[in-house]
Design a protein around this motif. Structure first.
Motif, mmCIF file in Angstrom:
data_model
loop_
_atom_site.group_PDB
_atom_site.id
_atom_site.type_symbol
_atom_site.label_atom_id
_atom_site.label_comp_id
_atom_site.label_asym_id
_atom_site.label_seq_id
_atom_site.Cartn_x
_atom_site.Cartn_y
_atom_site.Cartn_z
ATOM 1 N N VAL A 1 0.845 -1.194 0.000
ATOM 2 C CA VAL A 1 0.000 0.000 0.000
ATOM 3 C C VAL A 1 0.880 1.243 0.000
ATOM 4 C CG1 VAL A 1 -1.759 1.279 1.276
ATOM 5 C CG2 VAL A 1 -1.830 -1.217 1.223
ATOM 6 N N PRO A 2 0.669 2.174 -0.949
ATOM 7 C CA PRO A 2 1.466 3.403 -0.966
ATOM 8 C C PRO A 2 1.260 4.196 0.327
ATOM 9 C CG PRO A 2 0.227 3.151 -3.009
ATOM 10 C CD PRO A 2 -0.288 2.119 -2.053
ATOM 11 N N PRO A 3 2.318 4.850 0.836
ATOM 12 C CA PRO A 3 2.162 5.643 2.065
ATOM 13 C C PRO A 3 1.239 6.835 1.834
ATOM 14 C CG PRO A 3 4.294 6.045 1.053
ATOM 15 C CD PRO A 3 3.680 4.893 0.308
ATOM 16 N N ARG A 4 0.508 7.197 2.871
ATOM 17 C CA ARG A 4 -0.395 8.339 2.791
ATOM 18 C C ARG A 4 0.250 9.558 3.428
ATOM 19 N NH1 ARG A 4 -4.597 4.888 5.054
ATOM 20 N NH2 ARG A 4 -4.395 6.135 6.938
ATOM 21 N N ALA A 5 -0.026 10.716 2.840
ATOM 22 C CA ALA A 5 0.505 11.953 3.382
ATOM 23 C C ALA A 5 -0.485 12.638 4.320
ATOM 24 C CB ALA A 5 0.862 12.917 2.246
ATOM 25 N N ASP A 6 -1.746 12.232 4.293
ATOM 26 C CA ASP A 6 -2.762 12.912 5.096
ATOM 27 C C ASP A 6 -2.709 12.444 6.546
ATOM 28 O OD1 ASP A 6 -5.149 10.774 5.544
ATOM 29 O OD2 ASP A 6 -4.167 10.464 3.610
ATOM 30 N N THR A 7 -3.381 13.198 7.414
ATOM 31 C CA THR A 7 -3.388 12.878 8.835
ATOM 32 C C THR A 7 -4.494 11.908 9.201
ATOM 33 O OG1 THR A 7 -4.811 14.777 9.296
ATOM 34 C CG2 THR A 7 -2.439 15.138 9.409
ATOM 35 N N GLY A 8 -5.407 11.628 8.275
ATOM 36 C CA GLY A 8 -6.441 10.655 8.529
ATOM 37 C C GLY A 8 -7.807 11.239 8.803
ATOM 38 N N THR A 9 -7.894 12.525 9.133
ATOM 39 C CA THR A 9 -9.182 13.153 9.417
ATOM 40 C C THR A 9 -9.371 14.360 8.519
ATOM 41 O OG1 THR A 9 -9.102 12.446 11.711
ATOM 42 C CG2 THR A 9 -10.612 14.225 11.200
ATOM 43 N N TRP A 10 -10.554 14.496 7.990
ATOM 44 C CA TRP A 10 -10.858 15.597 7.078
ATOM 45 C C TRP A 10 -12.112 16.309 7.549
ATOM 46 C CZ3 TRP A 10 -15.219 15.789 3.726
ATOM 47 C CH2 TRP A 10 -15.220 16.858 2.846
ATOM 48 N N LEU A 11 -12.024 17.626 7.732
ATOM 49 C CA LEU A 11 -13.186 18.441 8.042
ATOM 50 C C LEU A 11 -13.597 19.163 6.772
ATOM 51 C CD1 LEU A 11 -12.087 19.914 11.490
ATOM 52 C CD2 LEU A 11 -13.737 18.094 11.069
ATOM 53 N N PRO A 12 -14.844 19.040 6.346
ATOM 54 C CA PRO A 12 -15.242 19.613 5.063
ATOM 55 C C PRO A 12 -15.145 21.119 5.031
ATOM 56 C CG PRO A 12 -17.160 18.853 6.287
ATOM 57 C CD PRO A 12 -15.957 18.371 7.032
ATOM 58 N N ASP A 13 -14.667 21.622 3.925
ATOM 59 C CA ASP A 13 -14.602 23.053 3.685
ATOM 60 C C ASP A 13 -15.876 23.458 2.938
ATOM 61 O OD1 ASP A 13 -13.718 25.240 1.427
ATOM 62 O OD2 ASP A 13 -12.784 25.597 3.383
ATOM 63 N N ARG A 14 -16.655 24.392 3.505
ATOM 64 C CA ARG A 14 -17.966 24.710 2.923
ATOM 65 C C ARG A 14 -17.850 25.321 1.537
ATOM 66 N NH1 ARG A 14 -20.366 27.236 8.476
ATOM 67 N NH2 ARG A 14 -20.395 25.292 9.643
ATOM 68 N N ALA A 15 -16.776 26.077 1.295
ATOM 69 C CA ALA A 15 -16.613 26.659 -0.041
ATOM 70 C C ALA A 15 -16.367 25.561 -1.070
ATOM 71 C CB ALA A 15 -15.460 27.660 -0.037
ATOM 72 N N GLU A 16 -15.521 24.570 -0.702
ATOM 73 C CA GLU A 16 -15.210 23.474 -1.615
ATOM 74 C C GLU A 16 -16.440 22.619 -1.891
ATOM 75 O OE1 GLU A 16 -12.496 20.699 0.002
ATOM 76 O OE2 GLU A 16 -12.014 19.763 -1.910
ATOM 77 N N LEU A 17 -17.320 22.492 -0.892
ATOM 78 C CA LEU A 17 -18.480 21.626 -1.026
ATOM 79 C C LEU A 17 -19.748 22.367 -1.425
ATOM 80 C CD1 LEU A 17 -18.014 19.335 2.098
ATOM 81 C CD2 LEU A 17 -17.477 18.827 -0.274
#
Length: 216
Positions: free
Chosen positions: A94-110
């Protein structure tokens, strides 16, 4: 010649996971240690799609080296409760992940995904915070397998339309953030205007490719 459906080798199969794989159009296979309980057979994987070996990690190494190419396994999927030798081998694929594992949605992006609704995703007018359900999924090559929806006890049971809306919203958000592989828990606020994502957290499912070109 018509190619078989993409095959997923499950190392920690349960009935929900086998069903989710099948519902997404993938073909579930199982792997278990000889002499032990044939875990896949009890959960909907037929014997002809169950690989048995006294050393499952060795079987995976052979598949990854294309020694067992006649099986045509495309992906291997396991949870964090797989035996250590197997888990170590899959982690190496499995390729290593750069993210921290938790994502909070950005209202502008969504904004487009949420129908340009100005309503905060955690509130329902004067009624206080919206109840939140949790949706567990695992993604294989961009296909999102629904494992479970945990509904809050504080609300009435949901019917098929509500469940369908939550499923489609979760899949849309996973597509939006480009989630291709592995497990995710998505928390959805059940607002009067429809489900709204409030948080996404990685879960310990590993998905590795066994197709040509995979780095071994």
């Amino acid at each position: 010649m018509m190619r078989h459906p993409r095959r997923v080798l499950l190392l920690t199969p349960d009935a929900g996971l086998v069903r989710a794989v099948s519902d997404t159009g993938l073909e579930a296979w199982a792997l278990h240690r000889s002499g032990g309980t044939p875990s896949g057979a009890d959960h909907g994987v037929p014997p002809e799609r169950t690989l048995t070996d006294e050393d499952p990690a060795r079987t995976l190494r052979e598949l990854a080296a294309d020694v067992g190419a006649e099986h045509g396994i495309d992906f291997v999927l396991c949870g964090g409760d797989a035996e250590p030798a197997v888990l170590d081998f899959v982690r190496g694929l499995v390729p290593p992940r750069a993210d921290t594992g938790t994502w909070l949605p950005d209202r502008a992006e969504l904004r487009q995904l949420l129908d340009d609704s100005p309503a905060p995703p955690t509130a329902t007018g004067d009624d206080g915070p919206a109840p939140v359900c949790h949706v567990d999924t695992v993604s294989v090559d961009g296909m999102h397998l629904l494992l479970d929806i945990s509904w809050p006890d504080s609300v009435a049971p949901f019917g098929a339309p509500e469940r369908g809306g939550v499923r489609e919203m979760v899949r849309s958000v996973l597509d939006l953030i480009g989630h291709e592989s592995g497990g995710m828990r998505t928390s959805m606020a059940l607002t009067a205007d429809g489900p709204r994502p409030v948080e996404m957290t990685r879960t310990p499912f590993l998905v590795a490719s066994l197709t040509a070109g995979t780095t071994r």
